[in-house]
Design an enzyme around this catalytic site. Structure first.
Site, PDB file in Angstrom:
ATOM      1  CB  CYS A  84       3.939   7.425   8.776  1.00 21.03           C
ATOM      2  SG  CYS A  84       2.460   6.426   8.963  1.00 21.03           S
ATOM      3  N   GLY A  90      -6.709   0.793   3.899  1.00 19.18           N
ATOM      4  CA  GLY A  90      -7.629   1.807   4.396  1.00 19.18           C
ATOM      5  C   GLY A  90      -7.034   2.642   5.510  1.00 19.18           C
ATOM      6  CG  LEU A  91      -9.502   4.286   8.136  1.00 18.15           C
ATOM      7  CD1 LEU A  91      -9.875   4.344   9.615  1.00 18.15           C
ATOM      8  CD2 LEU A  91     -10.306   5.309   7.355  1.00 18.15           C
ATOM      9  CE1 TYR A  93       9.159  -1.593   7.661  1.00 24.62           C
ATOM     10  CE2 TYR A  93      10.509   0.364   7.346  1.00 24.62           C
ATOM     11  CZ  TYR A  93      10.315  -0.998   7.194  1.00 24.62           C
ATOM     12  OH  TYR A  93      11.269  -1.767   6.572  1.00 24.62           O
ATOM     13  CE1 TYR A 102       2.155  -3.469  17.114  1.00 23.43           C
ATOM     14  CE2 TYR A 102       0.523  -1.816  17.730  1.00 23.43           C
ATOM     15  CZ  TYR A 102       1.091  -3.068  17.905  1.00 23.43           C
ATOM     16  OH  TYR A 102       0.597  -3.913  18.860  1.00 23.43           O
ATOM     17  NE  ARG A 121       0.270   0.198   4.877  1.00 24.06           N
ATOM     18  CZ  ARG A 121       1.432   0.763   5.162  1.00 24.06           C
ATOM     19  NH1 ARG A 121       1.913   1.712   4.370  1.00 24.06           N
ATOM     20  NH2 ARG A 121       2.124   0.401   6.210  1.00 24.06           N
ATOM     21  N   GLY A 122       0.301   2.411  -0.159  1.00 28.32           N
ATOM     22  CA  GLY A 122       1.068   3.635  -0.043  1.00 28.32           C
ATOM     23  C   GLY A 122       1.520   3.850   1.395  1.00 28.32           C
ATOM     24  CB  ALA A 167      -1.842   5.050  10.131  1.00 31.43           C
ATOM     25  CB  ILE A 168      -4.885   7.368   5.937  1.00 33.64           C
ATOM     26  CG1 ILE A 168      -5.918   7.766   6.996  1.00 33.64           C
ATOM     27  CG2 ILE A 168      -5.562   7.174   4.575  1.00 33.64           C
ATOM     28  CD1 ILE A 168      -6.575   9.102   6.744  1.00 33.64           C
TER      29      ILE A 168
END
Length: 224
Positions: free
Chosen positions: A181, A163-164, A74, A76, A70-71, A150-151
């Site tokens: 991130c 997703g998120l 890192y 967790y 995914r975009g 996070a997304i």
């Protein structure tokens, strides 16, 4: 047909979730399945997005590490964190990836507002952030902000998956094994860490109330 809400009540292994998301995305693309919103939790693990930098994995032996494709960098995942996988037809929603991501961001912000929190977006920083005036500033004087959500998405022939994730009550020390991130300096927080006695069910209800997908809020869950 409205997207299907799916809720998993037990921890879902990451490789199983990835396989099921990819299969569902393919079925959505061919018209064989409806769109889906999947609410779940994972066992403790780290995922590496397509922009992940090796130096940001501080403790590679702590938990399993998965290539997420995914975009992002890192991230967790673990118990106490609500993961929301969005398998949706982005082509039918205007083929605007930026607008789609902004819709996900706004959804998180609106859900957090249900608990009196002011989630914010920062240019150059992925995810949703909470200002922490109660905490000391960073060494350079920058006001402290902590990440609460996070997304990261991936598209396959204009159908989204991944997703998120929103931190309800995870073990925040588990984030120490990565630079979340790729963003150094700022921290990570959760609803409970902020002093809010919010349960996973409370957050799920808020996500339903604020969902932007024109779904009937009374639609029953499909357990998994």
């Amino acid at each position: 047909m409205a997207p299907e809400w799916i809720t998993s009540d037990t921890l879902v292994p990451y490789d199983r979730a990835l396989a099921e998301m990819e299969a569902r995305a393919d079925a959505i693309r061919t018209g064989e399945a409806a769109e889906a919103i999947w609410l779940l939790e994972h066992p403790p693990l780290y995922t590496a997005g397509t922009s992940a930098q090796a130096q940001d994995l501080r403790d590679p032996d702590r938990f399993p590490v998965y290539e997420a494709r995914r975009g992002g960098q890192y991230t967790y995942h673990g118990p106490g964190q609500r993961v929301v996988y969005t398998m949706l037809d982005v082509a039918a929603r205007g083929r605007d990836v930026r607008a789609f991501v902004q819709t996900l961001e706004r959804w998180v912000i609106d859900a957090l507002a249900e608990f009196g929190l002011n989630g914010e977006i920062r240019e150059g920083r992925v995810g949703v952030w909470i200002a922490r005036p109660d905490q000391p500033p960073l060494p350079d004087g920058t006001p402290r902000e902590d990440k609460i959500a996070a997304i990261g998405i991936r598209l396959r022939r204009w159908v989204s998956f991944h997703g998120l994730s929103i931190n309800v009550e995870p073990d925040l020390t588990h984030f120490d094994g990565i630079v979340p991130c790729g963003i150094k300096g700022h921290g990570v927080t959760s609803l409970v860490d902020l002093g809010l006695p919010v349960t996973m069910a409370d957050l799920d209800a808020a996500l339903r109330r604020t969902q932007p997908w024109d779904l009937p809020t009374g639609q029953p869950d499909v357990p998994r």
